[in-house]
Write a protein that holds these residues in place. Structure first.
Motif, PDB file in Angstrom:
ATOM      1  N   PHE A 167       0.850  -1.168   0.000  1.00  0.00           N
ATOM      2  CA  PHE A 167       0.000   0.000   0.000  1.00  0.00           C
ATOM      3  C   PHE A 167       0.888   1.221   0.000  1.00  0.00           C
ATOM      4  O   PHE A 167       2.054   1.173   0.405  1.00  0.00           O
TER       5      PHE A 167
ATOM      6  N   ILE B 135       1.091   5.622   0.264  1.00  0.00           N
ATOM      7  CA  ILE B 135       0.510   6.939   0.498  1.00  0.00           C
ATOM      8  C   ILE B 135       1.273   7.906  -0.390  1.00  0.00           C
ATOM      9  O   ILE B 135       2.498   8.034  -0.275  1.00  0.00           O
TER      10      ILE B 135
ATOM     11  N   LYS C  48       5.183   6.919  -0.448  1.00  0.00           N
ATOM     12  CA  LYS C  48       5.520   6.200   0.777  1.00  0.00           C
ATOM     13  C   LYS C  48       4.904   4.832   0.664  1.00  0.00           C
ATOM     14  O   LYS C  48       3.685   4.677   0.705  1.00  0.00           O
ATOM     15  N   ILE C  49       5.750   3.855   0.521  1.00  0.00           N
ATOM     16  CA  ILE C  49       5.252   2.521   0.213  1.00  0.00           C
ATOM     17  C   ILE C  49       5.552   1.576   1.353  1.00  0.00           C
ATOM     18  O   ILE C  49       6.651   1.602   1.929  1.00  0.00           O
ATOM     19  N   SER C  50       4.600   0.753   1.674  1.00  0.00           N
ATOM     20  CA  SER C  50       4.816  -0.261   2.694  1.00  0.00           C
ATOM     21  C   SER C  50       4.386  -1.608   2.146  1.00  0.00           C
ATOM     22  O   SER C  50       3.357  -1.729   1.495  1.00  0.00           O
TER      23      SER C  50
ATOM     24  N   ARG D  10      -0.276 -14.399  12.647  1.00  0.00           N
ATOM     25  CA  ARG D  10      -0.774 -13.340  13.520  1.00  0.00           C
ATOM     26  C   ARG D  10      -2.239 -13.547  13.894  1.00  0.00           C
ATOM     27  O   ARG D  10      -2.869 -12.673  14.451  1.00  0.00           O
TER      28      ARG D  10
ATOM     29  N   TYR E  52       1.912  -5.768   4.672  1.00  0.00           N
ATOM     30  CA  TYR E  52       0.771  -6.670   4.549  1.00  0.00           C
ATOM     31  C   TYR E  52       0.666  -7.164   3.114  1.00  0.00           C
ATOM     32  O   TYR E  52       0.514  -6.372   2.183  1.00  0.00           O
TER      33      TYR E  52
ATOM     34  N   LEU F  60       3.463   5.448  10.483  1.00  0.00           N
ATOM     35  CA  LEU F  60       3.525   5.783   9.059  1.00  0.00           C
ATOM     36  C   LEU F  60       4.237   7.117   8.885  1.00  0.00           C
ATOM     37  O   LEU F  60       3.704   8.157   9.217  1.00  0.00           O
ATOM     38  N   PHE F  61       5.397   7.061   8.384  1.00  0.00           N
ATOM     39  CA  PHE F  61       6.107   8.223   7.841  1.00  0.00           C
ATOM     40  C   PHE F  61       5.963   9.490   8.669  1.00  0.00           C
ATOM     41  O   PHE F  61       5.064  10.269   8.450  1.00  0.00           O
TER      42      PHE F  61
END
Lengths: 700, 719
Positions: free
Chosen positions: A618, A620, A656-658, B708, A661, B718-719
């Motif tokens: 995901f 942002i 901004k990548i994560s 989990r 998940y 987050l950032f």
């Protein structure tokens, strides 16, 4: 649950508790792939699954699943083929041949072949005739007329079911695979010319039966057969003799597909292996060629039920639900991302909706809906902690559909008091009442006739309006109040088009409605004035997700080629940011992702942020930060807190990548501090599949 | 120095050449393209560098081409005459000769002559000459008769001298020859009588002419096999008068006088002529190039299938009908010098002619590169190459190296090779290395005493050689029993055939220990086992048992085991000391590391004597025991053989030689040991099978721990 740290001015103060719900697949398990059919003309792939669903993938549009036809319990599709160019036919065990309307996304007609269950189907090389092989041993020839198909005649009846069919490229002969033998028919007379008995022996042991799962007729008269004894055999159709036999598997070889040039073919086995055979010269620069098994691929854990051969890739699909594209390196000119292996496992659309107000998630399955209430916690923690739950997630509702049809789409209203879903023939709207822990469900009866079938359903932000995209191309607006509803308006499709709308987005203030079809552009309607406001300039690639931002009413559109546009609805033009992005271009790694963006959402307090996700990450997008260029690191791991501000600012960019998940099916912002993410672990899918053929790891 | 290069055939299709051969081969307006007119009905346009026809035109059945097609260089059109009087003009786009421009003339045409830079001339059989344009303006114009009755045109040629077209044609009447020179611009026609000289009976077979400032040098090949020269002034002193010309002997007895087939003569340049015909003694026809200045034979080429006695020369190509097909022989002529003509020039290889290398350098794009991707790259390389070329001295070091190889002493070569290797890698590095090795090996074969071992070692270590590039290298090394070089080859070459691997193995096993001592073998792969073998002795047996998860004592072994137990000391001793010397071990390890295919290796393994097989097996068994001493099942050392390699070779050797080895009393204990080894392996695997299920359960447990759960709440910054 605050995790605000050292830098109150930076964006990270929002740091939210991400809640993870994982939903389980229902009692029937994930649907495996039964057949695939590749259309060279349009570079599309039709895929049918064991639950009767048919999906169309556009290989030119980044392998996007652009269309689908919902399944049906009684319709087990056994064969799929393209004919007359772009017409798609399927046949199945209910004995019917069906044609699909690729524009309106419904079934044009179904016709009984009167031969019992149909096991195989093949379109003639010219595309004007259709051949089906039936349970009763008959091979039936149908003529394809402009709007229907017409039975022409039967071929000589065989004594057992016809499991596979193949036309000679000249259209004069066909090969039919049955149990223990292969027949060659003359198309003109309809009589069997040869009958070739397949050896039942399997590794010296005589099996009961040898099923010919697939045949392929080459233009030089060679017939290639694959059978349940694990053999790939080459036959001479002129003399009816066996030319060569390859034993390639200890289990069934279930599928075969030949390249158009007839210089290579691919077979799939029940062991999950795909073998590539190529016609290669016996010695270098000799003209004599022979078929050689060149490459084995093991991308599947279970049976490979079907294979296809596109000019540049081997395509396989099977019980393990994966659709695999394996490019042939020698056919790929440029070593770019197209040359990479692709595995499609998850649907390219969003099957989950969320009620932000009541913190509910609605999961859509093939034959039922599940409503879950999210749990909560009172604890706080730091980044990476898993918090103890004060209240676990509740399974509130299990709503089974009536009838054999699969659910097409579903939606829960933001307030949580309405649930709507649709099958091919019926539209359902429920009113939910919450009294403490009890829920009562009441179906709104007497749906009007025009709401028979919907492709997409959406509630307005204040839950007073319901938007329905019907498969006739019309968009309906329904007013909801109390327990009743009122039809407000229908936007009819532009004259002359019958294209169905698949995606809807409504602005949070309820003024604007955006709708997108499979190929035409995005239309924006003014809900207050009930008229078409504008059409977003057409783009070559289909839309995969879109959403309208609060306050600014900017429409954010994601396309299958991974481009993201931002279009200002009030100004009727692309925003400056979008133009900047297009001018500079996206980062090459962003464009190389292979799953489409399926959901876009916004943070109510941070207008510069766009939250979007695909199956493996995901992101942002912070529009206030500079865009990354190809030299910067796209997947920028979270900058360590101990770095100085300067360094952090220098390395920061808009994406901004994560990837925490994955596989990620759904992610949305519940409130300012809470994200909800839905993961679908691959192991869970595999665990529900029938066990694969066991292979010994050790021993002699 | 004049040289004929490798010939090639233009058309595999048999031209309909009559008994007189072809009508003609003429240049077209594009270099490299030639018009071939056969004696029947067809004109074919060939592209010589591609060796293929570009176009073909035929006249209708019943018509016959009487004059070879030529190209009008001013318009790019082609002109041909059929049935003596019908003129056709067409170009490349035309398909059918019937539909193209046609002009019927009033007199019979002998030839149309066309050279670069001027309009074509039409020479009529009666000796009249017209420009093509003037003729086409009025095709039916009256053509005067120039030559007398019974006079027949034999040969003609058209020159441009100082921009003035000059036409010469030779006629014959009753054994007398006349030359007519027509200055086309001034319309002056001069007639000369050619005096045949001493031998009045000889018949002139072929003419050719070259031109300089003042004279046309007319050369003629007579039936006595000699070439005579006649100088004809271009500007005659007295145009009106009939003049006589004397010929002088240029070359004697070039061809056999009573040749059955035709002979032909063509001037190649000022100093060279090409002669087609049978030389004096030999009966087969020959194409020979003579230097007329020094009267030496420069080169010749046999044409065993016979020719039609016709020869054409354009640019750098000689055309002739060889057998039934049109053959092209490229001809190159460098500036000749006396030394060269006498064969005293030092270079055996012409410096100008480029030697075609046998080695393809894959690192630089080869002309037909792969599409657009390479184009930029290749351009870059080209540019770089250009710069390099401009920087380098005229003789590149590679050339120098190659010439050194052929003559100089081993020591000198070594220095040169080292010098070359020290240079920065040039784009043609691969090819030069390849050429160098081939050169060295050729010399090795020619001179048995020549064996530049150090050089070869250095070249092998460049990593660019492979077996297929120089198969002779290992052959020679095998002959010389140079184990060090063989080891190096085994390490460096990826593509050694199994037969050669096996030959190496044979030498490695058979070579005497004392001769091994002298060699300098790379010992990288060998670990000095003798050092720690003493204190390992006890531990070893225990670890072995623990490792394999089974105990030999438990094992209800048959009497062979008991027999073994009788002399346990012997056994331990045998298993702990290496059965071969260190250097041999290093060589054998090189064999173990080499790639092979079982099917091809097995037959060769059968040829190795049984004693050597036993020795090798003992060594392998020793390695296996060493392997099983530690937990990772690896051998100590920098590049030791892996367990899989050891096991595979044990299996291979036993497969190939079991029947022989089993009969040998000294191998008995070894076989028993191996039998035990296999038995232990089987029980290990059966145990593994048993615990596989338990492993899977463990894995599942492990997964659950990481899982989990169905629902969780996590904190995420987050950032």
């Amino acid at each position: 649950r605050s995790t605000s740290g050292a830098e109150p001015e930076s964006a990270r103060a929002r740091g939210a508790g991400a809640e993870r719900g994982e939903h389980r697949e229902g009692e029937r398990g994930a649907a495996g792939i039964r057949c695939v059919a590749y259309n060279n003309q349009s570079n599309r792939l039709a895929v049918s699954r064991t639950d009767g669903t048919v999906e169309i993938y556009n290989l030119s549009a980044n392998y996007f699943q652009e269309k689908f036809f919902p399944g049906h319990e009684s319709r087990a599709t056994e064969a799929l083929c393209w004919a007359e160019g772009q017409r798609l036919f399927s046949a199945g065990l209910n004995g019917e041949i069906m044609e699909y309307d690729l524009q309106a996304l419904n079934i044009k007609y179904a016709m009984d072949a009167f031969g019992g269950p149909i096991w195989s189907m093949a379109a003639s090389p010219s595309g004007s005739q259709l051949l089906v092989g039936c349970e009763d041993g008959s091979v039936k020839l149908f003529q394809i007329t402009p709007d229907k198909i017409q039975f022409e005649r039967n071929f000589d009846r065989q004594k057992s079911r016809i499991l596979s069919l193949s036309w000679h490229p000249s259209g004069t002969h066909i090969a039919a695979g049955s149990i223990d033998y292969i027949s060659v028919f003359d198309v003109k007379s309809g009589s069997a010319v040869h009958k070739m008995i397949v050896d039942r022996q399997y590794m010296g042991v005589s099996k009961r039966k040898c099923i010919v799962w697939g045949v392929a007729f080459l233009s030089d008269g060679t017939i290639i057969s694959v059978d349940s004894a694990g053999k790939v055999q080459f036959w001479d159709s002129a003399t009816g003799t066996l030319v060569k036999s390859h034993l390639i598997a200890n289990a069934d070889v279930q599928s075969i597909a030949v390249a158009d040039q007839e210089d290579s073919f691919v077979v799939g086995t029940a062991e999950g292996t795909v073998f590539h055979f190529q016609l290669v010269p016996v010695t270098s620069n000799s003209s004599e060629k022979q078929w050689v098994r060149t490459k084995p691929f093991q991308h599947h854990t279970h049976d490979v039920r079907t294979v296809a051969h596109s000019p540049t890739a081997l395509i396989s699909g099977g019980t393990d639900t994966h659709l695999v594209f394996r490019p042939l390196m020698e056919k790929v000119q440029v070593k770019n991302y197209d040359a990479a292996l692709r595995k499609i496992t998850f649907p390219h659309r969003c099957l989950i909706s969320c009620s932000k107000k009541r913190q509910l998630l609605l999961f859509q399955f093939a034959h039922h809906l599940e409503l879950w209430r999210l749990g909560s916690t009172v604890a706080t923690g730091k980044n990476g902690d898993t918090l103890p739950l004060s209240k676990n997630a509740d399974h509130l509702l299990h709503l089974k559909t009536k009838g054999p049809e699969n659910i097409i789409c579903s939606c829960i209203s933001p307030c949580g008091s309405w649930i709507a879903y649709s099958t091919v023939s019926r539209f359902f709207l429920y009113r939910l009442n919450y009294e403490h822990d009890n829920i009562s469900l009441k179906r709104v009866s007497k749906m009007p006739a025009f709401l028979r079938s919907a492709l997409q359903i959406l509630f307005s932000e204040d839950s007073t309006k319901l938007f329905v995209a019907s498969n006739q191309g019309a968009l309906h607006i329904v007013q909801l109040s109390g327990g009743s509803f009122k039809h407000l308006h229908a936007f009819q499709p532009q004259s002359g088009t019958v294209e169905a709308m698949c995606l809807l987005a409504v602005s949070p203030d309820g003024n604007w409605l955006a709708a997108s079809g499979t190929s035409a552009g995005v239309h924006v309607y003014n809900v207050k004035q009930l008229k078409l406001h504008c059409t977003v300039p057409a783009y070559n690639f289909p839309v995969t997700a879109m959403a309208i931002a609060p306050n600014t009413n900017n429409l954010v559109i994601a396309h299958s080629d991974q481009q993201v546009f931002e279009y200002s609805i009030p100004d009727k033009q692309y925003t400056d940011w979008s133009r900047t992005v297009q001018k500079q271009g996206f980062h090459h790694l962003w464009l190389q992702r292979d799953t489409p963006i399926t959901h876009i959402s916004f943070h109510p307090k941070r207008p510069m942020h766009i939250l979007l996700h695909d199956a493996y990450m995901f992101c942002i997008i912070d529009k206030s930060l500079p865009l990354p260029n190809d030299k910067t690191l796209l997947y920028n791991p979270f900058p360590p807190t101990n770095e100085s501000d300067v360094v952090r600012r220098r390395t920061a960019h808009a994406f901004k990548i994560s990837k925490i998940y994955k596989p990620l099916l759904f992610m949305d912002l519940l409130d300012e501090r809470t994200l909800v993410a839905v993961e679908r672990p691959l192991d869970d899918i595999i665990a529900q599949l029938p066990p694969p053929i066991k292979k010994k790891k050790f021993g002699t | 120095m004049a040289a004929l290069e490798e010939e090639f055939t233009l058309s595999s299709v048999v031209l309909s050449a009559g008994p007189e051969g072809l009508l003609g081969v003429e240049q077209s307006d594009k270099t490299d393209q030639f018009l071939v007119t056969d004696s029947g009905r067809t004109v074919i346009l060939y592209k010589v560098s591609d060796q293929k026809p570009l176009g073909s035109w035929s006249v209708k059945q019943g018509q016959i081409i009487t004059c070879p097609a030529v190209c009008n260089f001013q318009t790019g059109e082609y002109v041909v005459v059929h049935d003596n009087k019908v003129l056709r003009i067409w170009n490349n786009e035309d398909v059918n000769l019937d539909k193209v421009f046609k002009a019927t003339l009033s007199a019979e045409v002998y030839r149309i002559l066309s050279v670069q830079g001027t309009e074509p001339l039409v020479l009529f059989k009666e000796g009249a000459v017209r420009g093509l344009e003037a003729l086409l303006a009025d095709p039916q114009q009256k053509i005067e008769t120039v030559i007398s009755d019974e006079e027949v045109i034999k040969w003609t040629k058209f020159f441009v001298v100082f921009r003035h077209p000059v036409l010469i044609f030779i006629t014959e009447k009753h054994g007398n020859y006349f030359a007519y020179v027509q200055m086309f611009n001034s319309r002056i026609l001069t007639k000369y009588t050619l005096l045949l000289g001493q031998d009045e009976n000889s018949v002139i077979k072929s003419f050719t002419a070259s031109v300089d400032r003042k004279f046309i040098s007319l050369m003629s090949l007579s039936s006595d096999g000699c070439i005579y020269e006649t100088l004809i002034p271009i500007r005659p002193a007295d145009p009106g008068k009939n003049q006589s010309l004397v010929k002088s002997l240029l070359l004697k007895a070039v061809v056999s006088g009573n040749a059955r087939n035709g002979v032909a003569l063509t001037a190649l340049d000022q100093d060279h002529v090409a002669v087609l015909g049978s030389p004096l003694a030999a009966s087969k026809e020959c194409l020979s190039v003579w230097n007329i200045k020094f009267q030496t034979l420069q080169t010749s080429k046999e044409l065993p299938q016979g020719t039609s006695g016709q020869l054409w020369y354009y640019g750098e190509h000689l055309f002739m009908l060889h057998g039934k097909s049109l053959t092209v022989i490229p001809y190159k002529c460098e500036v000749s010098s006396l030394a060269g003509a006498l064969g005293k020039l030092k270079h055996s290889q012409d410096p100008g002619t480029h030697v075609v290398s046998h080695f393809v350098n894959w690192e630089t794009p080869q002309g037909c590169g792969l599409g657009f991707q390479n184009s930029e790259q290749s351009r870059r390389i080209l540019r770089r190459r250009k710069i390099e070329v401009s920087l380098q001295p005229e003789v590149p070091p590679s050339k120098q190296l190659l010439s050194t190889i052929m003559k100089d002493s081993e020591k000198h070569i070594e220095v040169e090779v080292r010098k070359f290797l020290a240079l920065k890698q040039t784009p043609d590095f691969h090819t030069v290395i390849g050429d160098t090795v081939t050169g060295l090996l050729e010399r090795c074969k020619a001179e048995p005493s020549f064996y530049p071992r150090n050089c070869l070692m250095q070249l092998i270590q460049t990593h660019v050689l492979s077996y297929s590039l120089c198969p002779d290298l290992m052959e020679i090394a095998l002959k010389k029993k140079d184990v060090q070089l063989l080891q190096l080859c085994l390490q460096q070459f990826p593509d050694i055939p199994e037969s050669v691997t096996c030959a190496c193995l044979k030498i490695f096993l058979s070579i005497g220990d004392d001769s091994l001592q002298e060699t300098d073998v790379n010992m990288e792969s060998v670990f000095d086992y003798s050092i720690n073998s003493v204190h390992d002795e006890k531990m070893e047996e225990q670890t072995e048992i623990l490792q394999n998860g089974f105990n030999p004592e438990e094992d209800k072994c048959n009497n062979c085991d008991q027999e073994l137990n009788k002399k346990p000391q012997d056994e331990t001793k045998e298993s702990t000391s290496c059965p071969v010397v260190q250097k041999r071990a290093a060589l054998l390890n090189a064999i173990l590391h080499s790639a092979y295919s079982e099917t091809f290796l097995l037959p060769h393994l059968k040829d190795i004597p049984a004693q050597h097989i036993t020795l090798f097996l003992k060594y392998l068994y020793f390695l296996y025991l060493k392997c099983s001493e530690n937990a990772t099942m690896t051998l100590p050392g920098i590049h030791p053989p892996t367990l899989n390699q050891i096991m595979d070779w044990i299996c291979l050797l036993l497969d190939a030689n079991f029947t022989v080895v089993v009969m040998m009393p000294e191998a008995k204990r070894l076989l028993i040991n191996l039998y035990k080894l296999v038995k232990s392996q089987i029980s290990v695997y059966s145990e593994l099978n048993k615990i596989e299920v338990s492993f899977r359960e463990l894995q599942k447990l492990n997964q659950e721990k990481n899982n989990r759960g169905l629902y969780s709440i996590e904190v995420l910054e987050l950032f």
